[in-house]
Design a protein around this motif. Structure first.
Motif, short mmCIF file in Angstrom:
data_model
loop_
_atom_site.label_atom_id
_atom_site.label_comp_id
_atom_site.label_asym_id
_atom_site.label_seq_id
_atom_site.Cartn_x
_atom_site.Cartn_y
_atom_site.Cartn_z
N ALA A 115 -0.49 1.36 3.33
CA ALA A 115 -0.23 1.97 2.04
C ALA A 115 0.36 3.35 2.25
O ALA A 115 0.08 4.02 3.25
CB ALA A 115 -1.53 2.07 1.24
N LYS A 116 1.18 3.80 1.30
CA LYS A 116 1.65 5.18 1.32
C LYS A 116 0.58 6.03 0.67
O LYS A 116 0.17 5.78 -0.46
CB LYS A 116 2.98 5.32 0.57
N ALA A 117 0.12 7.05 1.37
CA ALA A 117 -0.93 7.93 0.87
C ALA A 117 -0.29 9.16 0.23
O ALA A 117 0.46 9.89 0.88
CB ALA A 117 -1.87 8.34 2.00
N PHE B 178 1.25 7.87 -13.44
CA PHE B 178 2.09 7.61 -12.28
C PHE B 178 1.59 6.36 -11.56
O PHE B 178 2.36 5.46 -11.22
CB PHE B 178 2.05 8.83 -11.36
N ALA B 179 0.27 6.29 -11.34
CA ALA B 179 -0.33 5.13 -10.68
C ALA B 179 -0.14 3.87 -11.52
O ALA B 179 0.18 2.80 -10.98
CB ALA B 179 -1.83 5.39 -10.44
N SER B 180 -0.33 3.99 -12.83
CA SER B 180 -0.20 2.83 -13.72
C SER B 180 1.22 2.28 -13.70
O SER B 180 1.42 1.06 -13.69
CB SER B 180 -0.60 3.23 -15.15
N TYR C 292 -3.57 -2.10 0.00
CA TYR C 292 -2.80 -1.54 -1.11
C TYR C 292 -1.42 -1.08 -0.64
O TYR C 292 -1.18 -0.89 0.55
CB TYR C 292 -3.55 -0.36 -1.74
N ASP C 293 -0.53 -0.90 -1.62
CA ASP C 293 0.79 -0.35 -1.34
C ASP C 293 0.79 1.17 -1.47
O ASP C 293 1.52 1.86 -0.76
CB ASP C 293 1.83 -0.94 -2.29
N TYR C 294 -0.03 1.67 -2.39
CA TYR C 294 -0.13 3.11 -2.60
C TYR C 294 -1.60 3.52 -2.73
O TYR C 294 -2.36 2.89 -3.46
CB TYR C 294 0.60 3.55 -3.87
N LYS D 177 5.15 -1.98 -11.69
CA LYS D 177 6.33 -2.42 -10.95
C LYS D 177 5.97 -3.42 -9.85
O LYS D 177 6.81 -3.78 -9.03
CB LYS D 177 7.04 -1.21 -10.33
N GLY D 178 4.70 -3.86 -9.84
CA GLY D 178 4.29 -4.90 -8.91
C GLY D 178 3.62 -4.40 -7.64
O GLY D 178 3.29 -5.19 -6.75
N ASN D 179 3.38 -3.08 -7.56
CA ASN D 179 2.70 -2.52 -6.39
C ASN D 179 1.18 -2.55 -6.58
O ASN D 179 0.69 -2.35 -7.69
CB ASN D 179 3.13 -1.07 -6.17
N LYS D 180 0.46 -2.76 -5.51
CA LYS D 180 -1.00 -2.65 -5.55
C LYS D 180 -1.35 -1.20 -5.33
O LYS D 180 -1.03 -0.61 -4.29
CB LYS D 180 -1.65 -3.54 -4.48
#
Length: 285
Positions: A19-21, A40-42, A130-132, A47-50
């Motif tokens: 994940a990008k931190a 921002f997280a929402s 997660y992705d982010y 956009k399909g990111n976890k």
């Protein structure tokens, strides 16, 4: 090797996709940092990111209040050994979860070596799922928070157009930069009355960082002062969800798109369409 470097190396040792931190910070409170983090997280999740949002203002967090969600467990429970990291994660919507920082704390939290180790172990697990990972940090800089900020891939700094807020944001970036000159920064100006105010604030900060610290920063853009944002806070729902067509929502959606697509584009207030402007004109009659 200090704790921040140990945490960073622990993250880099993972061979699987990570994940990008992102650490979201501000020089002072009251600039809308947590509200930005949530929306921002929402939008990244939409956009399909976890995405996992973590309230790292431990003991004084407000993310759970802004989300209208509650949890019996928070990050402090995990740090003190009460269960696994997964036990403190709350799912909000498809692709979006959060960890509460807790509130009403009646003691000062000083992380011990064992808690730092648990933090590292927990993040090692989360980076695979997660992705982010988005850390909503407490306002200002604390020793505990600095350890986590130093380990993040990027720091998003939130300011407003007020001179004091701009100075606080610069001081915060300088403080971080002096400890890690390689740290990547992105800047966002919040609650601007017009696009020009946001542009001036961001370019002042960018110029100061370049001139005095020889550091380039990414300019995300600015979000307009928008009454719908306050309404969404009262309704404990992200404004991008509750009022998707509001000026702040439209602008943030464009900022998130440019960010996710790694476009070096500075986004400011999205202009209303002709029909929207015309409708607003007649409502004033």
């Amino acid at each position: 090797m200090d704790q921040a470097e140990t945490l960073r190396q622990k993250m880099l040792m993972i061979n699987e996709p990570q994940a990008k931190a992102i650490a979201v910070v501000s020089g002072k409170g009251g600039v809308g940092k947590s509200n930005f983090s949530i929306n921002f997280a929402s939008e990244l999740a939409a956009k399909g990111n976890k995405v996992l949002l973590m309230d790292m203002d431990i003991g004084m967090g407000n993310v759970h209040i802004l989300l209208g969600a509650s949890s019996d467990k928070n990050i402090l429970h995990y740090l003190e050994g009460e269960g696994a990291i997964e036990d403190v994660i709350v799912k909000i919507e498809e692709n979006l979860s959060y960890i509460s920082g807790g509130s009403g704390l009646n003691k000062i939290v000083e992380w011990k070596d064992l808690e730092i180790q648990r933090l590292m172990d927990g993040f090692s697990i989360l980076q695979k799922s997660y992705d982010y990972l988005i850390f909503d940090m407490g306002a200002g800089a604390s020793e505990n928070g600095l350890e986590l900020i130093m380990s993040a891939d990027e720091v998003i700094v939130i300011t407003t157009g007020e001179p004091t807020s701009i100075m606080d944001a610069y001081s915060m970036m300088k403080f971080i930069h002096m400890r890690d000159p390689e740290k990547a920064f992105a800047l966002l100006c919040n609650r601007v009355m017009n696009p020009e105010e946001g542009k001036i604030a961001l370019h002042r900060l960018s110029s100061a960082m370049n001139k005095f610290l020889n550091k380039d920063v990414r300019l995300l853009g600015s979000l307009p002062e928008d009454p719908y944002v306050r309404r969404s806070v009262i309704n404990q729902t992200p404004f991008t969800k509750l009022y998707p067509n509001s000026p702040a929502s439209k602008t943030l959606k464009n900022i998130v798109h440019a960010y996710a697509e790694q476009q070096n584009e500075e986004i400011h207030n999205v202009k209303k369409r002709f029909t929207e402007r015309l409708s607003g004109f007649f409502r004033k009659k």
